[in-house]
Design an enzyme around this catalytic site. Structure first.
Site, PDB file in Angstrom:
ATOM      1  N   LYS A  92       1.025  -1.129   0.063  1.00 14.40           N
ATOM      2  CA  LYS A  92      -0.087   0.085  -0.241  1.00 14.40           C
ATOM      3  C   LYS A  92       0.816   1.065   0.043  1.00 14.40           C
ATOM      4  CE  LYS A  92      -4.056   2.031   0.150  1.00 14.40           C
ATOM      5  NZ  LYS A  92      -3.274   2.758  -0.973  1.00 14.40           N
ATOM      6  N   GLN A 113       7.023   3.957   3.906  1.00 14.62           N
ATOM      7  CA  GLN A 113       6.087   2.979   4.071  1.00 14.62           C
ATOM      8  C   GLN A 113       5.603   2.358   4.706  1.00 14.62           C
ATOM      9  OE1 GLN A 113       3.768   4.868   1.403  1.00 14.62           O
ATOM     10  NE2 GLN A 113       2.444   5.467   2.655  1.00 14.62           N
ATOM     11  N   LYS A 116       5.739   3.468   8.192  1.00 15.16           N
ATOM     12  CA  LYS A 116       4.672   4.127   8.597  1.00 15.16           C
ATOM     13  C   LYS A 116       3.150   3.022   9.138  1.00 15.16           C
ATOM     14  CE  LYS A 116       4.438   7.719   5.995  1.00 15.16           C
ATOM     15  NZ  LYS A 116       3.736   8.330   4.436  1.00 15.16           N
ATOM     16  N   LYS A 128       5.199   1.228  -2.941  1.00 12.62           N
ATOM     17  CA  LYS A 128       4.888   2.814  -3.739  1.00 12.62           C
ATOM     18  C   LYS A 128       5.653   2.585  -4.994  1.00 12.62           C
ATOM     19  CE  LYS A 128       4.561   7.863  -2.050  1.00 12.62           C
ATOM     20  NZ  LYS A 128       4.321   7.806  -1.023  1.00 12.62           N
ATOM     21  N   GLY A 167      -2.363   7.888  -4.297  1.00 11.48           N
ATOM     22  CA  GLY A 167      -1.613   9.483  -4.761  1.00 11.48           C
ATOM     23  C   GLY A 167      -0.621   9.002  -3.595  1.00 11.48           C
ATOM     24  N   ASP A 168      -0.206  11.014  -4.733  1.00 12.86           N
ATOM     25  CA  ASP A 168       1.162  11.694  -4.104  1.00 12.86           C
ATOM     26  C   ASP A 168       1.194  12.751  -4.089  1.00 12.86           C
ATOM     27  OD1 ASP A 168       2.829  10.640  -1.232  1.00 12.86           O
ATOM     28  OD2 ASP A 168       4.765  11.740  -3.362  1.00 12.86           O
ATOM     29  N   ASN A 243      -2.281  18.989  -1.758  1.00  9.53           N
ATOM     30  CA  ASN A 243      -3.004  18.874  -0.650  1.00  9.53           C
ATOM     31  C   ASN A 243      -2.587  18.425   0.907  1.00  9.53           C
ATOM     32  OD1 ASN A 243      -3.306  16.009   0.570  1.00  9.53           O
ATOM     33  ND2 ASN A 243      -5.246  16.432  -0.162  1.00  9.53           N
TER      34      ASN A 243
HETATM   35  P1  NDP Z   1       0.657  17.610  -4.216  1.00 11.61           P
HETATM   36  O1  NDP Z   1       1.460  17.162  -5.959  1.00 11.61           O
HETATM   37  O2  NDP Z   1      -0.420  18.126  -4.420  1.00 11.61           O
HETATM   38  O3  NDP Z   1       1.945  19.185  -3.313  1.00 11.61           O
HETATM   39  C1  NDP Z   1       3.100  19.263  -3.489  1.00 11.61           C
HETATM   40  C2  NDP Z   1       3.041  20.365  -2.972  1.00 11.61           C
HETATM   41  O4  NDP Z   1       4.663  20.441  -2.809  1.00 11.61           O
HETATM   42  C3  NDP Z   1       3.430  21.628  -4.060  1.00 11.61           C
HETATM   43  O5  NDP Z   1       3.309  22.537  -3.774  1.00 11.61           O
HETATM   44  C4  NDP Z   1       4.968  21.832  -4.955  1.00 11.61           C
HETATM   45  O6  NDP Z   1       4.781  22.864  -5.861  1.00 11.61           O
HETATM   46  C5  NDP Z   1       5.699  21.328  -3.901  1.00 11.61           C
HETATM   47  N1  NDP Z   1       6.912  20.442  -4.336  1.00 11.61           N
HETATM   48  C6  NDP Z   1       6.675  19.718  -5.445  1.00 11.61           C
HETATM   49  N2  NDP Z   1       8.155  19.208  -4.912  1.00 11.61           N
HETATM   50  C7  NDP Z   1       8.878  19.966  -4.693  1.00 11.61           C
HETATM   51  C8  NDP Z   1      10.132  20.190  -5.033  1.00 11.61           C
HETATM   52  N3  NDP Z   1      10.945  20.105  -5.254  1.00 11.61           N
HETATM   53  N4  NDP Z   1      11.052  21.571  -3.899  1.00 11.61           N
HETATM   54  C9  NDP Z   1       9.793  22.702  -3.982  1.00 11.61           C
HETATM   55  N5  NDP Z   1       8.434  22.096  -3.138  1.00 11.61           N
HETATM   56  C10 NDP Z   1       8.331  21.153  -3.657  1.00 11.61           C
HETATM   57  O7  NDP Z   1       1.498  16.173  -3.097  1.00 11.61           O
HETATM   58  P2  NDP Z   1       1.432  16.381  -1.685  1.00 11.61           P
HETATM   59  O8  NDP Z   1       0.415  17.784  -0.698  1.00 11.61           O
HETATM   60  O9  NDP Z   1       0.427  14.944  -1.777  1.00 11.61           O
HETATM   61  O10 NDP Z   1       2.149  15.706  -0.959  1.00 11.61           O
HETATM   62  C11 NDP Z   1       3.396  16.632  -0.887  1.00 11.61           C
HETATM   63  C12 NDP Z   1       4.040  15.578   0.569  1.00 11.61           C
HETATM   64  O11 NDP Z   1       3.818  15.280   1.483  1.00 11.61           O
HETATM   65  C13 NDP Z   1       5.095  14.407  -0.345  1.00 11.61           C
HETATM   66  O12 NDP Z   1       6.066  14.307  -0.045  1.00 11.61           O
HETATM   67  C14 NDP Z   1       3.959  13.877  -0.261  1.00 11.61           C
HETATM   68  O13 NDP Z   1       4.786  12.338  -0.496  1.00 11.61           O
HETATM   69  C15 NDP Z   1       3.842  13.539   1.554  1.00 11.61           C
HETATM   70  N6  NDP Z   1       2.746  12.941   1.574  1.00 11.61           N
HETATM   71  C16 NDP Z   1       1.537  13.380   0.926  1.00 11.61           C
HETATM   72  C17 NDP Z   1       0.814  12.022   1.225  1.00 11.61           C
HETATM   73  C18 NDP Z   1      -0.709  12.485   0.222  1.00 11.61           C
HETATM   74  O14 NDP Z   1      -1.698  11.989   1.122  1.00 11.61           O
HETATM   75  N7  NDP Z   1      -1.082  12.909  -0.324  1.00 11.61           N
HETATM   76  C19 NDP Z   1       0.930  11.226   2.356  1.00 11.61           C
HETATM   77  C20 NDP Z   1       1.662  11.437   3.105  1.00 11.61           C
HETATM   78  C21 NDP Z   1       2.589  12.119   2.889  1.00 11.61           C
HETATM   79  P3  NDP Z   1       4.537  22.787  -7.218  1.00 11.61           P
HETATM   80  O15 NDP Z   1       3.880  23.260  -7.393  1.00 11.61           O
HETATM   81  O16 NDP Z   1       5.583  24.501  -7.538  1.00 11.61           O
HETATM   82  O17 NDP Z   1       6.673  21.255  -8.255  1.00 11.61           O
HETATM   83  O1  2IT Z   2       3.138   9.092   1.147  1.00 16.07           O
HETATM   84  C1  2IT Z   2       1.931   8.303   1.830  1.00 16.07           C
HETATM   85  O2  2IT Z   2       2.043   7.985   3.055  1.00 16.07           O
HETATM   86  C2  2IT Z   2       1.114   8.436   0.616  1.00 16.07           C
HETATM   87  N1  2IT Z   2       1.113   9.558  -0.452  1.00 16.07           N
HETATM   88  C3  2IT Z   2      -0.513   7.845   0.840  1.00 16.07           C
HETATM   89  C4  2IT Z   2      -0.284   6.422   0.975  1.00 16.07           C
HETATM   90  C5  2IT Z   2      -2.467   5.732   0.734  1.00 16.07           C
HETATM   91  O3  2IT Z   2      -1.733   4.629   0.033  1.00 16.07           O
HETATM   92  O4  2IT Z   2      -2.821   6.695   0.523  1.00 16.07           O
END
Ligand code: NDP
Ligand code: 2IT
Length: 449
Positions: A92, A113, A116, A128, A167-168, A243
């Protein structure tokens, strides 16, 4: 460095087998460094080759993703899925679409993961995936064609009982919808093979908000227990504006804090009066535009180029929610010098090892990603449960379960830190607590040879 010889040997082998994979080596080293006490206590792990198995993915899939843009040009990207560990449940973990995606990034995320998912208390293994495809500037039809091509290959390797992606970075509801549609077409099967689905086709309420909300629930509980404090009246800086950052902002404000900064990969905004989240949502979620647009609508706010400058803004609480290694030692020092007392990670591995060390050595309440951001995958687990039950729970029901899970994660990590003689070190606590269940399962399942 490692004191224990077994850990030393395992890490040396990982280095040798995965040369140049900076992020993966960083993630493995951090976990192994936390396991000194555990490995000393359990000599049977070495006999069973437990750590050698743990650091080697069960399966690593790399594939070609051809797609055609709106002008008829052919492009080829690289797709990945790592199926790291299935000891406690089906693989997952999310899918990331970003030009920086490579084997090292996918493996570091898949490795994190494992622990976590174990911390959530739900039966999910670690996986992943993603691609080096860059969604920026692509039309909706280009995104659809890419997602369909990606799923054409991925569908051969996943399934509701095998591996359940989500998603991520760069993958939200739109992309999951296109991928789900393609999976259904190819397999003629309607199942909960992906999470983060739309509510109309098997999604769960709260999944969209879950990572950011969960981060705040974890942080609030940790502050309450370890500092007799809370979000109320605090100034908060949050990096990213995707997100995780958006819904962390929403919950922090609901809990009584003021969020003064957000960023994207180009720069950051500072609004001393508190970020107007309705405007940010419109810019990022509706228009898919840059965060710099904010100052056009709120002229009293500031925009600065370059994203690392966000850590120079004085705050009580910092929540890095963008990407790996976005917060280095210099930024950690600046944060602490400016009075920051709490750092909890919404992104995966956002703080460099030096930054983490600095936080721990300087009395910062540090909540590591694999504990603090587990709310997303936990709610994915709840989506899987609802899919199996053919039922949908209410927003309040899912939110309550998420809250309980995040509180439990904090307490398990905190208790484990005490048992390891490192009270309050949630890095060690989370790694050990996450490891224990996986280790037990791996010991029990035997080795096929
Ligand atoms: P989104 O794609 O929704 O947003 C990503 C954000 O981070 C954007 O503002 C983006 O800016 C910025 N970003 C991405 N790459 C870079 C970079 N190389 N340098 C600077 N800024 C960057 O992703 P999420 O919000 O879903 O994910 C953000 C983080 O949270 C990641 O590390 C992800 O692995 C983690 N995460 C996400 C989960 C989820 O359920 N979605 C769960 C747990 C963790 P820009 O638009 O300019 O690229
Ligand atoms: O980093 C993370 O935990 C996620 N992007 C969410 C993974 C998931 O299966 O919901």
């Amino acid at each position: 460095m490692f004191k224990n010889e077994y850990l030393q040997r395992v890490y040396a082998q990982v280095e040798q087998r995965n040369p140049g994979e900076k992020e993966f080596l960083q993630a493995v080293r951090e976990v192994l460094e936390s396991l000194e006490v555990v490995v000393e206590k359990h000599p049977e792990y070495e006999k069973a080759g437990l750590l050698e198995r743990l650091v080697e993915p069960e399966r690593f899939i790399q594939f070609r993703v051809p797609w055609v843009d709106d002008a008829g040009n052919v492009h080829v990207n690289r797709g990945f899925r790592v199926q790291f560990n299935s000891a406690i449940g089906p693989y997952k973990g999310g899918l990331r679409l970003h030009p920086s995606v490579c084997a090292s990034v996918v493996k570091f995320l898949g490795f994190e993961q494992i622990f976590k998912n174990s911390l959530t208390g739900l039966p999910m293994g670690g996986g992943k995936g993603g691609s080096d495809f860059d969604p920026k500037g692509k039309s909706d039809m280009e995104i659809m064609r890419f997602c369909q091509s990606f799923m054409t290959e991925l569908s051969k390797h996943i399934g509701q009982f095998t591996d359940v992606p989500a998603g991520d970075i760069g993958v939200g509801g739109r992309e999951i919808g296109y991928m789900f549609g393609q999976y259904k077409r190819l397999r003629n099967e309607y199942s909960g093979v992906l999470t983060g689905k739309g509510l109309a086709f098997g999604g769960s309420l709260v999944r969209t908000e879950a990572t950011g909300y969960g981060l705040c629930y974890f942080t609030e509980e940790a502050m309450n227990c370890m500092r007799k404090d809370s979000f109320k009246g605090k100034t908060v800086v949050i990096s990213g504006s995707g997100n995780v950052a958006i819904f962390a902002t929403e919950k922090a404000v609901q809990l009584g804090a003021k969020v003064v900064a957000l960023s994207d990969s180009a720069g950051y905004i500072y609004d001393k009066d508190g970020i107007r989240l309705d405007i940010v949502k419109d810019i990022k979620l509706e228009r898919r535009a840059r965060i710099s647009e904010y100052v056009k609508e709120v002229p009293t706010a500031e925009y600065h180029e370059g994203c690392s400058g966000i850590w120079t803004i004085p705050c009580d609480i910092a929540l890095p929610c963008a990407t790996q290694n976005e917060l280095d030692e210099a930024s950690a020092k600046t944060l602490v010098a400016n009075g920051c007392k709490v750092v909890c990670e919404g992104a995966n591995m956002p703080s460099t090892p030096e930054a983490v060390e600095y936080f721990l050595a300087n009395g910062v309440l540090y909540g590591p990603a694999k504990a603090a951001n587990a709310g997303g995958v936990a709610t994915s687990g709840l989506e899987m449960s609802q899919n199996s039950l053919r039922l949908s729970w209410t927003f309040e029901e899912v939110d309550e379960r998420l809250k309980d899970i995040m509180k439990n994660i904090f307490h398990n990590a905190y208790e484990a830190s005490k048992e390891c003689g490192a009270e309050g070190n949630l890095l060690i606590g989370a790694n050990v607590a996450g490891f224990q269940k996986v280790a037990e399962a791996m010991m029990a399942e035997g080795i096929a040879y």
